[in-house]
Scaffold this active site. Structure first.
Site, short mmCIF file in Angstrom:
data_model
loop_
_atom_site.label_atom_id
_atom_site.label_comp_id
_atom_site.label_asym_id
_atom_site.label_seq_id
_atom_site.Cartn_x
_atom_site.Cartn_y
_atom_site.Cartn_z
N TRP A 1 -2.51 -2.82 -1.73
CA TRP A 1 -2.17 -4.25 -1.82
C TRP A 1 -3.06 -4.93 -0.80
O TRP A 1 -2.91 -4.73 0.40
CB TRP A 1 -0.69 -4.46 -1.49
CG TRP A 1 -0.23 -5.86 -1.70
CD1 TRP A 1 0.16 -6.43 -2.88
CD2 TRP A 1 -0.08 -6.89 -0.70
NE1 TRP A 1 0.52 -7.74 -2.68
CE2 TRP A 1 0.37 -8.05 -1.35
CE3 TRP A 1 -0.32 -6.94 0.66
CZ2 TRP A 1 0.62 -9.24 -0.68
CZ3 TRP A 1 -0.08 -8.13 1.34
CH2 TRP A 1 0.39 -9.26 0.66
N LYS B 1 6.32 -4.39 -3.65
CA LYS B 1 7.76 -4.25 -3.44
C LYS B 1 8.14 -4.20 -1.97
O LYS B 1 9.18 -4.71 -1.57
CB LYS B 1 8.24 -2.98 -4.14
CG LYS B 1 9.73 -2.78 -4.03
CD LYS B 1 10.38 -2.76 -5.37
CE LYS B 1 11.87 -2.85 -5.29
NZ LYS B 1 12.38 -4.16 -5.69
N CYS C 1 0.84 -1.19 0.00
CA CYS C 1 0.00 0.00 0.00
C CYS C 1 0.88 1.25 0.00
O CYS C 1 1.86 1.33 0.74
CB CYS C 1 -0.94 0.10 1.19
SG CYS C 1 -2.12 -1.24 1.27
N ARG D 1 4.15 -0.46 -4.68
CA ARG D 1 3.82 -0.96 -3.34
C ARG D 1 2.51 -1.74 -3.31
O ARG D 1 2.16 -2.34 -2.30
CB ARG D 1 3.72 0.22 -2.37
CG ARG D 1 5.01 0.97 -2.20
CD ARG D 1 4.82 2.18 -1.31
NE ARG D 1 4.60 1.79 0.06
CZ ARG D 1 5.57 1.63 0.96
NH1 ARG D 1 6.81 1.83 0.62
NH2 ARG D 1 5.29 1.27 2.19
N GLU E 1 8.55 -15.39 -10.10
CA GLU E 1 7.79 -14.21 -9.69
C GLU E 1 7.37 -13.32 -10.86
O GLU E 1 6.36 -12.66 -10.79
CB GLU E 1 8.50 -13.40 -8.61
CG GLU E 1 9.72 -12.67 -9.06
CD GLU E 1 10.38 -11.89 -7.93
OE1 GLU E 1 9.67 -11.39 -7.04
OE2 GLU E 1 11.61 -11.76 -7.94
N GLU F 1 17.99 -17.82 -6.33
CA GLU F 1 17.59 -16.48 -6.78
C GLU F 1 17.11 -16.53 -8.24
O GLU F 1 16.11 -15.89 -8.59
CB GLU F 1 18.77 -15.51 -6.60
CG GLU F 1 18.58 -14.11 -7.15
CD GLU F 1 17.41 -13.33 -6.54
OE1 GLU F 1 16.81 -13.79 -5.56
OE2 GLU F 1 17.08 -12.28 -7.09
N ASN G 1 -1.91 2.50 5.50
CA ASN G 1 -0.99 1.43 5.11
C ASN G 1 -0.64 0.68 6.38
O ASN G 1 -0.18 1.29 7.34
CB ASN G 1 0.26 2.05 4.47
CG ASN G 1 1.39 1.05 4.28
OD1 ASN G 1 1.14 -0.13 4.08
ND2 ASN G 1 2.62 1.52 4.35
N GLY G 2 -0.88 -0.63 6.41
CA GLY G 2 -0.60 -1.41 7.61
C GLY G 2 -1.78 -2.30 7.94
O GLY G 2 -2.65 -2.53 7.09
N LYS H 1 13.36 -15.44 -9.38
CA LYS H 1 13.14 -14.39 -10.38
C LYS H 1 12.22 -14.91 -11.48
O LYS H 1 11.30 -14.23 -11.91
CB LYS H 1 14.50 -14.03 -10.98
CG LYS H 1 14.97 -12.67 -11.11
CD LYS H 1 15.07 -11.65 -10.08
CE LYS H 1 14.25 -11.67 -8.88
NZ LYS H 1 14.80 -10.95 -7.75
N HIS I 1 18.88 -36.59 -5.06
CA HIS I 1 18.10 -37.05 -3.90
C HIS I 1 16.61 -36.77 -4.07
O HIS I 1 15.88 -36.75 -3.08
CB HIS I 1 18.64 -36.40 -2.62
CG HIS I 1 20.06 -36.75 -2.34
ND1 HIS I 1 20.44 -38.00 -1.93
CD2 HIS I 1 21.21 -36.03 -2.48
CE1 HIS I 1 21.76 -38.04 -1.79
NE2 HIS I 1 22.25 -36.85 -2.13
C1 F6R Z 1 12.05 -10.63 -4.99
C2 F6R Z 1 11.91 -9.60 -3.99
C3 F6R Z 1 11.46 -9.99 -2.62
C4 F6R Z 1 12.19 -9.14 -1.57
C5 F6R Z 1 11.62 -9.42 -0.18
C6 F6R Z 1 12.38 -8.67 0.91
O1 F6R Z 1 12.52 -10.13 -6.20
O2 F6R Z 1 12.13 -8.45 -4.26
O3 F6R Z 1 11.63 -11.34 -2.38
O4 F6R Z 1 13.55 -9.44 -1.61
O5 F6R Z 1 10.28 -9.05 -0.13
O6 F6R Z 1 12.32 -7.30 0.71
P1 F6R Z 1 13.38 -6.31 1.33
O7 F6R Z 1 14.70 -6.62 0.74
O8 F6R Z 1 12.88 -4.95 0.97
O9 F6R Z 1 13.37 -6.55 2.81
#
Ligand code: F6R
Length: 613
Positions: A74, A608, A2, A27, A493, A486, A100-101, A490, A509
């Site tokens: 969100w 994000k 949010c 957000r 997502e 990672e 937000n929260g 990527k 395994h």
């Molecule tokens: C994936 C991604 C998320 C963040 C996670 C932690 O591409 O961006 O997995 O890494 O939500 O966020 P931060 O780093 O802001 O604590």
């Protein structure tokens, strides 16, 4: 999680709010809404979907007010629809707010308010808060600000709120606890936002509201800040370092691509004033005063979520190898609920791009209560984690707008590598020759990444072959194993292809059962101590007809003969391979997502900054 904005001044609020919401859309993008005060009247517009859907909806309506608030959602409580969209308004229409929260005790409060005759339209916790303020105001006859303060003393949970009322048309009330809120100080005008990105084009002077503080912004009397217990505090005005251009796409089709291409520059910025290979030193100013404590630590605990957690896994290799300090890597969300053993001589490092992740913050607070030293590796300057930790270093990646983390991750790795090198040097656990070699390797990273990015066309061609795969496997060994995780994250997502990351040797395994001629297997097979072992793992994949896409060191011939495709990275010490090998995986995910017509910068269901548990 949010985004909220607010404006009070002499300009029309609506365009400022909309532009601000577009900047904060990363957000959350389930719905958007604005409320404007105009000639003593409150106009609220809200719509499921993106900010663009809201602007189309508002189109010809009156939007002349000079006071307003806005929200991009969100969804947590209630479906992403028009009714649950913010702003939420009190029953009598006299108060409206954005939030937000999460209000955790909303259910109990709601039941009490219903008994007192309040009628609710939405399923949200936020609507409960606005009714609670209305209830208090009506009963006590208090001002809006005082009613907000009393109400906030009754709620549990996290909030950043911005509140307006047609009854007090020259005021904005804002408050925060565990969710961020920044106030931009213009000339006779004020901007409010979840982060500084909507504010930077108007003013660089900002005040970061602290937890349990309430800001009263009066058009004529300016800004005053009070604690939730009603003590006035002086606003601390800071200057933003961010540049407006950093928030634009700059000719790229997507922010993610721009941010992938920015990595040489971002890494260079991370080094600035901290590493000099020619002079043979590395030094992180932000943790200088804590170096002795880290060097003497009983153990280092690293807490993070998502991509930042993958950086923590690489750091485990770095610290244990170079500084010989035991490291434990923890998911913040698990750590905080596990009753972990934390000792006073433990150093806890939190890694976070946003510096606002709720689980990471809560885990940090728990570690603090148990007496550990807290350090932060954070990208967003002034964010909550950067302020609650004892010390730390910024990654200096610059604003990352694409929801999928790219440059924030590689700069986290760079920073953690620098930290391990400087602590290793201090402890005498790294030989001088190796220290110098690794400094040289680090300093060469920006130009090696420039070189690597030249393979982008080829990487796009390879990506096209696998764009319709339903599943994918990512393999790596040693410090490249977290890069396999990672790579898989990527891909899933942003392209919604199911992908798993595994240590290459673990494949036999279980996951090997998945391999057939339709399974693309992305593997990091660069020169180093595990090279021959990985080659054996590759043979096992090939023997089951899996499709192999291998990241190899320049000039490799062995893997080239076995793999379906190879992507070369410049020859380097294993130490920096995790950073280099990340880049092709980022590009593969990006190209596949674009080819599948996915929303690369705003993938479904994600946000994000995850400021809820
Ligand atoms: C994936 C991604 C998320 C963040 C996670 C932690 O591409 O961006 O997995 O890494 O939500 O966020 P931060 O780093 O802001 O604590």
């Amino acid at each position: 999680m949010c985004g909220i904005v607010g404006y009070i001044g002499n300009k029309k609020a609506y365009p400022i709010l909309i532009k601000g919401l577009s900047r904060l859309e990363y957000r959350g993008y389930d719905s958007a809404g604005v409320a404007l005060l105009e000639d003593g009247k409150l106009n609220v517009f809200k719509r499921q979907g993106k900010v663009l859907d809201l602007t189309n909806f508002v189109a010809d309506n009156p939007t002349n007010g000079t006071v307003g608030i806005g929200h991009t959602r969100w969804a947590t409580h209630g479906l992403p629809n028009d009714i649950n969209a913010h702003p939420h308004t009190s029953g009598d229409g006299s108060i409206t707010l954005v939030h937000n929260g999460i209000i955790e005790n909303y259910d109990i409060l709601k039941k009490e308010l219903i008994k007192r005759g309040h009628v609710f339209k939405s399923e949200t916790d936020t609507e409960v808060l606005v009714h609670l303020i209305e209830d208090i105001k009506e009963k006590s006859g208090a001002s809006l600000a005082e009613s907000v303060r009393i109400a906030l003393n009754e709620v549990h949970g996290a909030y950043a709120i911005v509140v307006i009322s047609p009854e007090e048309p020259n005021k904005i009330i804002a408050a925060k606890k565990s969710s961020p809120l920044v106030i931009g100080m213009g000339e006779d005008e004020y901007y409010l936002a979840s982060d500084a990105t909507p504010i930077i084009e108007y003013t660089k002077n900002v005040v970061y509201l602290e937890d349990e503080q309430i800001a009263i912004i009066d058009r004529y009397n300016g800004l005053r800040i009070f604690s939730i217990s009603n003590k006035e505090v002086s606003p601390y005005v800071q200057e933003l370092e961010m540049q407006l251009e950093e928030l634009e796409k700059g000719g790229y089709e997507h922010f993610m691509l721009k941010e992938i291409y920015e990595q040489p520059r971002a890494i260079h910025d991370s080094f600035r004033g901290r590493l000099n290979a020619k002079e043979g030193w590395v030094s992180l100013g932000g943790i200088k005063d804590y170096e002795d404590q880290i060097a003497k630590a009983n153990r280092i605990i690293i807490i993070a979520c998502g991509t930042s957690w993958h950086a923590a896994l690489v750091a485990e290799y770095y610290f244990e190898d170079l500084a010989r300090i035991p490291v434990e890597v923890e998911y913040a969300s698990e750590f905080r609920y596990r009753n972990p053993i934390i000792r006073k001589d433990d150093v806890v490092i939190a890694i976070s791009q946003s510096g606002e992740t709720a689980d990471t913050l809560a885990a940090l607070k728990m570690a603090k209560e148990q007496g550990a030293t807290l350090l932060g590796i954070v990208n967003v300057v002034g964010s909550t984690i950067s302020r609650v930790t004892d010390a730390g270093s910024y990654t200096h990646a610059g604003p990352e707008i694409g929801v999928a983390s790219t440059k924030a991750f590689t700069t986290q790795l760079v920073l953690l590598a620098m930290m391990a090198l400087s602590i290793g040097k201090k402890r005498g656990t790294i030989e001088d020759k190796k220290f110098q070699t690794l400094l040289d390797e680090m300093e060469a990273l920006p130009s090696k990444i420039e070189q690597l990015l030249k393979s982008d066309d080829y990487i796009r061609e390879v990506s096209a072959i696998y764009k319709d795969a339903p599943n994918a496997l990512y393999l790596g060994r040693g410090s490249s194993f977290p890069i396999a995780l990672e790579g898989a994250l990527k891909l899933k997502e942003i392209s919604y292809i199911h992908a798993e990351g595994y240590p290459a040797a673990e494949m036999k395994h279980g996951p090997i059962a998945l391999i057939d001629e339709n399974m693309p297997v992305f593997v990091i097979a660069t020169q180093g101590q595990n090279y021959e072992k990985v080659v054996s793992n590759i043979q096992e994949v090939k023997a089951r007809k899996g499709k192999l896409i291998a990241i190899v060191s320049k000039g490799d011939t062995t893997v080239r003969e076995i793999a379906d495709h190879v992507i070369e990275i410049p020859n380097s010490d294993e130490f920096v391979v995790p950073i280099l090998a990340t880049i092709p995986f980022q590009l593969i995910s990006y190209h596949i997502a674009v080819m599948r017509e996915c929303n690369v910068d705003q993938p479904r269901n994600l946000a994000k900054s995850v400021t809820v548990e």
